[in-house]
Design an enzyme around this catalytic site. Structure first.
Site, PDB file in Angstrom:
ATOM      1  N   LYS A   1     -10.679 -14.981  -2.534  1.00 21.78           N
ATOM      2  CA  LYS A   1      -9.806 -14.450  -1.462  1.00 21.78           C
ATOM      3  C   LYS A   1     -10.106 -12.963  -1.251  1.00 21.78           C
ATOM      4  CE  LYS A   1      -5.449 -13.010  -2.522  1.00 21.78           C
ATOM      5  NZ  LYS A   1      -5.102 -11.651  -2.089  1.00 21.78           N
ATOM      6  N   ASN A   2     -10.204 -12.207  -2.375  1.00 25.86           N
ATOM      7  CA  ASN A   2     -10.321 -10.755  -2.247  1.00 25.86           C
ATOM      8  C   ASN A   2     -11.721 -10.288  -1.909  1.00 25.86           C
ATOM      9  OD1 ASN A   2      -7.643 -10.662  -2.665  1.00 25.86           O
ATOM     10  ND2 ASN A   2      -7.743  -9.957  -4.783  1.00 25.86           N
TER      11      ASN A   2
ATOM     12  N   CYS B   1       4.988  -3.624  -0.904  1.00 27.96           N
ATOM     13  CA  CYS B   1       5.235  -5.038  -1.220  1.00 27.96           C
ATOM     14  C   CYS B   1       5.905  -5.110  -2.589  1.00 27.96           C
ATOM     15  CB  CYS B   1       3.925  -5.814  -1.183  1.00 27.96           C
ATOM     16  SG  CYS B   1       2.855  -5.412  -2.540  1.00 27.96           S
TER      17      CYS B   1
ATOM     18  N   ARG C   1       2.107   0.868  -2.550  1.00 27.86           N
ATOM     19  CA  ARG C   1       0.782   0.602  -1.987  1.00 27.86           C
ATOM     20  C   ARG C   1       0.439   1.488  -0.788  1.00 27.86           C
ATOM     21  NH1 ARG C   1      -0.588  -5.536  -2.477  1.00 27.86           N
ATOM     22  NH2 ARG C   1      -2.674  -4.657  -2.681  1.00 27.86           N
TER      23      ARG C   1
ATOM     24  N   ASP D   1      -4.514  -8.474 -11.573  1.00 27.61           N
ATOM     25  CA  ASP D   1      -4.143  -9.720 -10.884  1.00 27.61           C
ATOM     26  C   ASP D   1      -4.019 -10.904 -11.837  1.00 27.61           C
ATOM     27  OD1 ASP D   1      -6.035  -9.074  -7.830  1.00 27.61           O
ATOM     28  OD2 ASP D   1      -4.186  -8.241  -8.646  1.00 27.61           O
TER      29      ASP D   1
ATOM     30  N   ARG E   1      -0.534 -18.129  -0.163  1.00 24.88           N
ATOM     31  CA  ARG E   1      -1.402 -17.087   0.412  1.00 24.88           C
ATOM     32  C   ARG E   1      -2.753 -17.042  -0.290  1.00 24.88           C
ATOM     33  NH1 ARG E   1       0.641 -11.522  -0.293  1.00 24.88           N
ATOM     34  NH2 ARG E   1      -1.508 -11.216   0.387  1.00 24.88           N
TER      35      ARG E   1
HETATM   36  C1  EPZ Z   1      -7.031  -5.116  -3.976  1.00 26.00           C
HETATM   37  O1  EPZ Z   1      -5.896  -4.476  -3.415  1.00 26.00           O
HETATM   38  C2  EPZ Z   1      -6.637  -6.568  -4.123  1.00 26.00           C
HETATM   39  N1  EPZ Z   1      -6.309  -7.139  -2.818  1.00 26.00           N
HETATM   40  C3  EPZ Z   1      -5.423  -6.688  -5.043  1.00 26.00           C
HETATM   41  O2  EPZ Z   1      -5.156  -8.079  -5.232  1.00 26.00           O
HETATM   42  C4  EPZ Z   1      -5.760  -6.068  -6.398  1.00 26.00           C
HETATM   43  O3  EPZ Z   1      -4.615  -6.058  -7.209  1.00 26.00           O
HETATM   44  C5  EPZ Z   1      -6.253  -4.626  -6.207  1.00 26.00           C
HETATM   45  O4  EPZ Z   1      -7.348  -4.597  -5.275  1.00 26.00           O
HETATM   46  C6  EPZ Z   1      -6.695  -3.995  -7.520  1.00 26.00           C
HETATM   47  O5  EPZ Z   1      -7.696  -4.785  -8.094  1.00 26.00           O
HETATM   48  C7  EPZ Z   1      -7.322  -7.471  -1.977  1.00 26.00           C
HETATM   49  O6  EPZ Z   1      -8.486  -7.262  -2.271  1.00 26.00           O
HETATM   50  C8  EPZ Z   1      -6.927  -8.096  -0.666  1.00 26.00           C
HETATM   51  P1  EPZ Z   1      -6.229  -0.686  -4.676  1.00 26.00           P
HETATM   52  P2  EPZ Z   1      -5.997  -2.934  -2.922  1.00 26.00           P
HETATM   53  O7  EPZ Z   1      -6.445   0.082  -3.437  1.00 26.00           O
HETATM   54  O8  EPZ Z   1      -7.325  -2.674  -2.325  1.00 26.00           O
HETATM   55  C9  EPZ Z   1      -3.011   2.721  -5.313  1.00 26.00           C
HETATM   56  C10 EPZ Z   1      -3.910 -10.061  -5.295  1.00 26.00           C
HETATM   57  O9  EPZ Z   1      -3.008 -10.443  -6.058  1.00 26.00           O
HETATM   58  N2  EPZ Z   1      -3.545   3.265  -4.046  1.00 26.00           N
HETATM   59  O10 EPZ Z   1      -7.293  -0.691  -5.736  1.00 26.00           O
HETATM   60  O11 EPZ Z   1      -4.771  -2.634  -2.145  1.00 26.00           O
HETATM   61  C11 EPZ Z   1      -2.178   1.489  -5.041  1.00 26.00           C
HETATM   62  O12 EPZ Z   1      -0.864   1.859  -4.729  1.00 26.00           O
HETATM   63  C12 EPZ Z   1      -3.907  -8.633  -4.792  1.00 26.00           C
HETATM   64  O13 EPZ Z   1      -4.877 -10.774  -4.907  1.00 26.00           O
HETATM   65  C13 EPZ Z   1      -3.109   4.526  -3.626  1.00 26.00           C
HETATM   66  O14 EPZ Z   1      -2.308   5.172  -4.283  1.00 26.00           O
HETATM   67  O15 EPZ Z   1      -5.916  -2.201  -4.346  1.00 26.00           O
HETATM   68  C14 EPZ Z   1      -2.247   0.739  -6.339  1.00 26.00           C
HETATM   69  O16 EPZ Z   1      -1.282   1.266  -7.226  1.00 26.00           O
HETATM   70  C15 EPZ Z   1      -2.689  -7.850  -5.264  1.00 26.00           C
HETATM   71  N3  EPZ Z   1      -3.585   5.017  -2.446  1.00 26.00           N
HETATM   72  C16 EPZ Z   1      -3.646   1.081  -6.856  1.00 26.00           C
HETATM   73  O17 EPZ Z   1      -4.081   2.237  -6.133  1.00 26.00           O
HETATM   74  C17 EPZ Z   1      -4.485   4.321  -1.678  1.00 26.00           C
HETATM   75  O18 EPZ Z   1      -4.891   4.838  -0.609  1.00 26.00           O
HETATM   76  C18 EPZ Z   1      -4.657  -0.036  -6.661  1.00 26.00           C
HETATM   77  O19 EPZ Z   1      -4.824  -0.228  -5.289  1.00 26.00           O
HETATM   78  C19 EPZ Z   1      -4.907   3.057  -2.124  1.00 26.00           C
HETATM   79  C20 EPZ Z   1      -4.435   2.545  -3.310  1.00 26.00           C
END
Ligand code: EPZ
Length: 426
Positions: free
Chosen positions: A22-23, A115, A120, A303, A395
């Protein structure tokens, strides 16, 4: 409305074929906006998030069709506006920002909400798209970004954000000059996006390491591709096989994407056979506790934290589960306590004291992976559980019920209307 009914106590035995990730596929779909012509992407899971992203692409002018795991995309003239409701529905829609900014020079999306697992924010996306030369305005919940032509530069991510890495990498493919992303996320899904984009004519090097170099090109074409297997789905099933004391094989997996979980399950005392593209786990009724600390890849995957925490509820001893990626990813804990788990949460740490058994009851999933954790708990518990909030589960897990039933899981869907709705119908 639907809910899941799970009868616990039956060991899972047999083989499950894992679907495409998915990701990864959501990002490949966004990346297609950088190209033109016809794409065929194989091993695409028929899950809600994919259909939501199909909706986003169609609203931008893309023709999309998903039949038997094959997604066909026809990318022609595009518009730069993504529909409000679709972006609200799925955070991953912000991944179209980078491609549209690079391809069209403008994009307008609604600011994605937070969420269940954390606020996020997307500050790292916006800050670094601005560094590439985008003018980004945020007003009334909308984000409008414009750029005549993006100009490559050195980017340093404050945090190895997966989404920010991908958005910047995609935007940089059509920028002038070279972009280097330092402290980049190293997830396998980013390597998948690099390979897909390079097959479209991009010049990207280093994905999978913490430094990615992108040499801008004038335009990109199209390609056929097959998505990597979903390491989180595979890990979820391995944990289900372990906790139900079964013997479960997951096939169509890349074991190196799961080395951390494999290591932890061995620390618990489980026997695992790792082959080229399959893993077999043999469960047992007594197993050791183990501590985990979630971290960006290749650390323990956040995850898989809810699912692994569920497993530790039945260990012979205490496990410390620390969640460092999200601010509030313990939505499953309260529900597991209702099933008899002994868990204490303090900030981003959960201390799980193993208990003899879990008891089935009614529980509610707060998000996708919490939902998976509750299904796993239901399969291991004594008696029947009913799980609501299943729209979260749909989802991200393709044919979850069918796959579990095929290996002995006593689980089924049931239609229901909530008491509140019944009252209102009178
Ligand atoms: C991706 O989300 C995945 N989703 C998430 O999977 C996964 O948990 C995450 O990567 C970490 O591996 C998809 O790929 C669709 P991040 P993403 O940006 O890109 C903070 C699932 O269950 N952050 O690495 O949103 C954020 O708040 C989902 O399949 C900022 O602060 O993850 C979080 O605490 C859940 N500012 C952390 O970084 C930003 O601009 C990780 O977020 C961006 C992120």
């Amino acid at each position: 409305m639907r809910k899941l009914l799970v009868e616990g106590g039956n060991p899972l035995k047999g083989t499950v074929r894992i679907s495409g990730a998915k990701n990864s596929v959501l990002k490949l779909m966004a990346a297609s906006l950088l190209g033109t012509g016809k794409f065929e992407i194989g091993d695409v899971p028929a899950i809600k998030d994919v259909y939501t992203m199909i909706g986003v692409l169609e609203s931008l002018g893309v023709k999309a069709k998903l039949i038997d795991s094959k997604l066909t995309l026809e990318v022609g003239e595009l518009t730069g506006v993504t529909p409000t409701d679709l972006v609200q529905e799925m955070r991953a829609s912000i991944q179209v920002m980078g491609p549209l900014l690079a391809r069209l020079g403008w994009v307008r999306i609604t600011k994605p909400g937070g969420c269940a697992i954390g606020d996020r924010p997307i500050d790292l996306h916006l800050k670094n798209l601005r560094k590439l030369g985008a003018d980004i305005q945020e007003e009334h919940g909308f984000i409008t970004a414009r750029a005549k032509r993006l100009v490559g530069c050195e980017i340093v991510l404050d945090f190895p954000s997966v989404g920010a890495t991908e958005n910047i990498m995609m935007a940089a493919t059509l920028a002038e000059g070279t972009t280097v992303i330092h402290n980049a996320a190293r997830e396998p899904e980013i390597v998948d996006a690099q390979n897909f984009l390079n097959q479209m004519g991009a010049k990207i090097f280093g994905a999978g390491s913490n430094s990615i170099t992108i040499h801008g090109v004038d335009s990109l074409g199209n390609t056929n591709y097959r998505v990597i297997p979903d390491r989180i789905e595979a890990g979820s099933f391995l944990i289900a096989g372990a906790i139900t004391q079964g013997k479960l094989t997951v096939e169509n997996v890349i074991p190196q994407h799961l080395v951390h979980l494999i290591d932890k399950l061995k620390e618990n005392g489980f026997e695992l056979e790792v082959a080229a593209n399959s893993i077999t786990i043999t469960g047992r009724n007594k197993f050791y506790p183990a501590n985990i600390l979630t971290l960006p890849y290749p650390g323990f995957a956040t995850d898989l934290q809810p699912q692994y925490l569920t497993l530790t509820c039945l260990a012979q001893g205490s496990s410390l589960i620390r969640e460092t990626v999200y601010s509030r990813r313990f939505g499953h804990v309260e529900e597991l306590r209702r099933m008899g788990a002994n868990i204490e949460v303090d900030g981003n740490a959960a201390l799980v004291r193993g208990v003899k058994e879990l008891s089935g009851t009614s529980v509610r999933a707060s998000d996708l992976r919490a939902g998976a954790a509750l299904v796993i708990a239901g399969l291991a518990a004594n008696g029947q559980s009913e799980i609501t909030g299943v729209e979260h589960i749909e989802r991200g897990y393709e044919k979850l019920v069918d796959k579990l039933q095929a290996v002995g899981g006593r689980i089924r869907w049931e239609e229901w209307t909530s008491h509140f709705l019944k009252e209102n119908e009178k």
